[in-house]
Design a protein around this motif. Structure first.
Motif, PDB file in Angstrom:
ATOM      1  N   LYS A   1      25.871  80.022  -3.542  1.00  0.00           N
ATOM      2  CA  LYS A   1      26.687  78.913  -4.045  1.00  0.00           C
ATOM      3  C   LYS A   1      26.642  78.849  -5.577  1.00  0.00           C
ATOM      4  O   LYS A   1      27.665  78.666  -6.227  1.00  0.00           O
ATOM      5  N   ARG A   2      25.460  79.016  -6.145  1.00  0.00           N
ATOM      6  CA  ARG A   2      25.318  78.960  -7.609  1.00  0.00           C
ATOM      7  C   ARG A   2      26.083  80.071  -8.310  1.00  0.00           C
ATOM      8  O   ARG A   2      26.622  79.875  -9.396  1.00  0.00           O
TER       9      ARG A   2
ATOM     10  N   ASP B   1      13.605  71.949  -1.610  1.00  0.00           N
ATOM     11  CA  ASP B   1      12.429  72.476  -2.316  1.00  0.00           C
ATOM     12  C   ASP B   1      12.347  73.992  -2.230  1.00  0.00           C
ATOM     13  O   ASP B   1      11.952  74.650  -3.174  1.00  0.00           O
ATOM     14  N   ILE B   2      12.720  74.535  -1.079  1.00  0.00           N
ATOM     15  CA  ILE B   2      12.629  75.972  -0.861  1.00  0.00           C
ATOM     16  C   ILE B   2      14.006  76.596  -1.070  1.00  0.00           C
ATOM     17  O   ILE B   2      14.959  76.250  -0.375  1.00  0.00           O
ATOM     18  N   PRO B   3      14.140  77.506  -2.036  1.00  0.00           N
ATOM     19  CA  PRO B   3      15.450  78.117  -2.286  1.00  0.00           C
ATOM     20  C   PRO B   3      15.871  79.025  -1.127  1.00  0.00           C
ATOM     21  O   PRO B   3      15.035  79.673  -0.497  1.00  0.00           O
ATOM     22  N   THR B   4      17.160  79.040  -0.846  1.00  0.00           N
ATOM     23  CA  THR B   4      17.693  79.869   0.234  1.00  0.00           C
ATOM     24  C   THR B   4      18.765  80.804  -0.313  1.00  0.00           C
ATOM     25  O   THR B   4      19.246  80.630  -1.429  1.00  0.00           O
ATOM     26  N   ILE B   5      19.137  81.754   0.516  1.00  0.00           N
ATOM     27  CA  ILE B   5      20.210  82.679   0.160  1.00  0.00           C
ATOM     28  C   ILE B   5      21.505  81.901  -0.059  1.00  0.00           C
ATOM     29  O   ILE B   5      22.286  82.216  -0.961  1.00  0.00           O
TER      30      ILE B   5
ATOM     31  N   GLN C   1      21.980  92.422 -10.399  1.00  0.00           N
ATOM     32  CA  GLN C   1      21.031  91.913 -11.394  1.00  0.00           C
ATOM     33  C   GLN C   1      21.114  90.397 -11.518  1.00  0.00           C
ATOM     34  O   GLN C   1      20.089  89.727 -11.615  1.00  0.00           O
ATOM     35  N   ALA C   2      22.312  89.844 -11.486  1.00  0.00           N
ATOM     36  CA  ALA C   2      22.481  88.390 -11.582  1.00  0.00           C
ATOM     37  C   ALA C   2      21.810  87.697 -10.394  1.00  0.00           C
ATOM     38  O   ALA C   2      21.100  86.696 -10.555  1.00  0.00           O
ATOM     39  N   ILE C   3      22.003  88.249  -9.211  1.00  0.00           N
ATOM     40  CA  ILE C   3      21.412  87.672  -7.998  1.00  0.00           C
ATOM     41  C   ILE C   3      19.897  87.797  -8.034  1.00  0.00           C
ATOM     42  O   ILE C   3      19.172  86.833  -7.751  1.00  0.00           O
ATOM     43  N   GLN C   4      19.403  88.969  -8.384  1.00  0.00           N
ATOM     44  CA  GLN C   4      17.949  89.171  -8.424  1.00  0.00           C
ATOM     45  C   GLN C   4      17.294  88.304  -9.498  1.00  0.00           C
ATOM     46  O   GLN C   4      16.203  87.779  -9.286  1.00  0.00           O
ATOM     47  N   ASN C   5      17.958  88.134 -10.637  1.00  0.00           N
ATOM     48  CA  ASN C   5      17.406  87.280 -11.697  1.00  0.00           C
ATOM     49  C   ASN C   5      17.339  85.819 -11.255  1.00  0.00           C
ATOM     50  O   ASN C   5      16.336  85.140 -11.495  1.00  0.00           O
TER      51      ASN C   5
ATOM     52  N   VAL D   1      27.176  84.877   1.012  1.00  0.00           N
ATOM     53  CA  VAL D   1      25.787  84.982   1.467  1.00  0.00           C
ATOM     54  C   VAL D   1      25.451  86.445   1.764  1.00  0.00           C
ATOM     55  O   VAL D   1      24.345  86.910   1.467  1.00  0.00           O
ATOM     56  N   SER D   2      26.418  87.169   2.312  1.00  0.00           N
ATOM     57  CA  SER D   2      26.218  88.596   2.605  1.00  0.00           C
ATOM     58  C   SER D   2      25.955  89.396   1.335  1.00  0.00           C
ATOM     59  O   SER D   2      25.104  90.289   1.322  1.00  0.00           O
ATOM     60  N   THR D   3      26.666  89.065   0.280  1.00  0.00           N
ATOM     61  CA  THR D   3      26.474  89.754  -1.000  1.00  0.00           C
ATOM     62  C   THR D   3      25.062  89.507  -1.522  1.00  0.00           C
ATOM     63  O   THR D   3      24.398  90.433  -1.998  1.00  0.00           O
ATOM     64  N   VAL D   4      24.606  88.264  -1.426  1.00  0.00           N
ATOM     65  CA  VAL D   4      23.245  87.934  -1.873  1.00  0.00           C
ATOM     66  C   VAL D   4      22.220  88.713  -1.057  1.00  0.00           C
ATOM     67  O   VAL D   4      21.300  89.317  -1.609  1.00  0.00           O
ATOM     68  N   SER D   5      22.403  88.715   0.247  1.00  0.00           N
ATOM     69  CA  SER D   5      21.476  89.431   1.120  1.00  0.00           C
ATOM     70  C   SER D   5      21.432  90.912   0.778  1.00  0.00           C
ATOM     71  O   SER D   5      20.357  91.504   0.654  1.00  0.00           O
TER      72      SER D   5
END
Length: 86
Positions: free
Chosen positions: A12-13, A3-7, A37-41, A18-22
């Motif tokens: 994965k999507r 239910d709660i989205p994580t980094i 921009q892709a990650i933030q969107n 994970v470091s790049t997302v962070s």
């Protein structure tokens, strides 16, 4: 998917680490604009919110004070706790 989205889910999507997302979510300068921009969107689309407990755990800080009292019913200790709470 939980239910709660994580980094980890965002990573994965988008097939990134994970470091790049962070780093992208923290606006790090070494992450490319397109990736950022892709990650933030996607984070916005999933209503991602950082988990403060995870952040405090990583930083090894909790901002929590433990208090041991002999009697909670005594007026002095009750007032002292109110001062600590605010």
């Amino acid at each position: 998917m939980s239910d709660i989205p994580t980094i980890k889910e965002i990573a994965k999507r988008l097939n990134v680490s994970v470091s790049t997302v962070s780093r992208a979510l923290n606006d790090h300068p070494r992450i490319g604009l397109k990736t950022k921009q892709a990650i933030q969107n996607l984070a916005k689309e999933l209503n991602y919110e950082p988990n403060p407990k995870a952040i405090f755990f990583k930083q090894k800080k909790s901002f929590v004070i433990g208090v041991i009292l002999p009697l909670i019913s005594e007026d002095f200790f009750r007032k002292a706790l109110v001062v600590l709470k605010t």
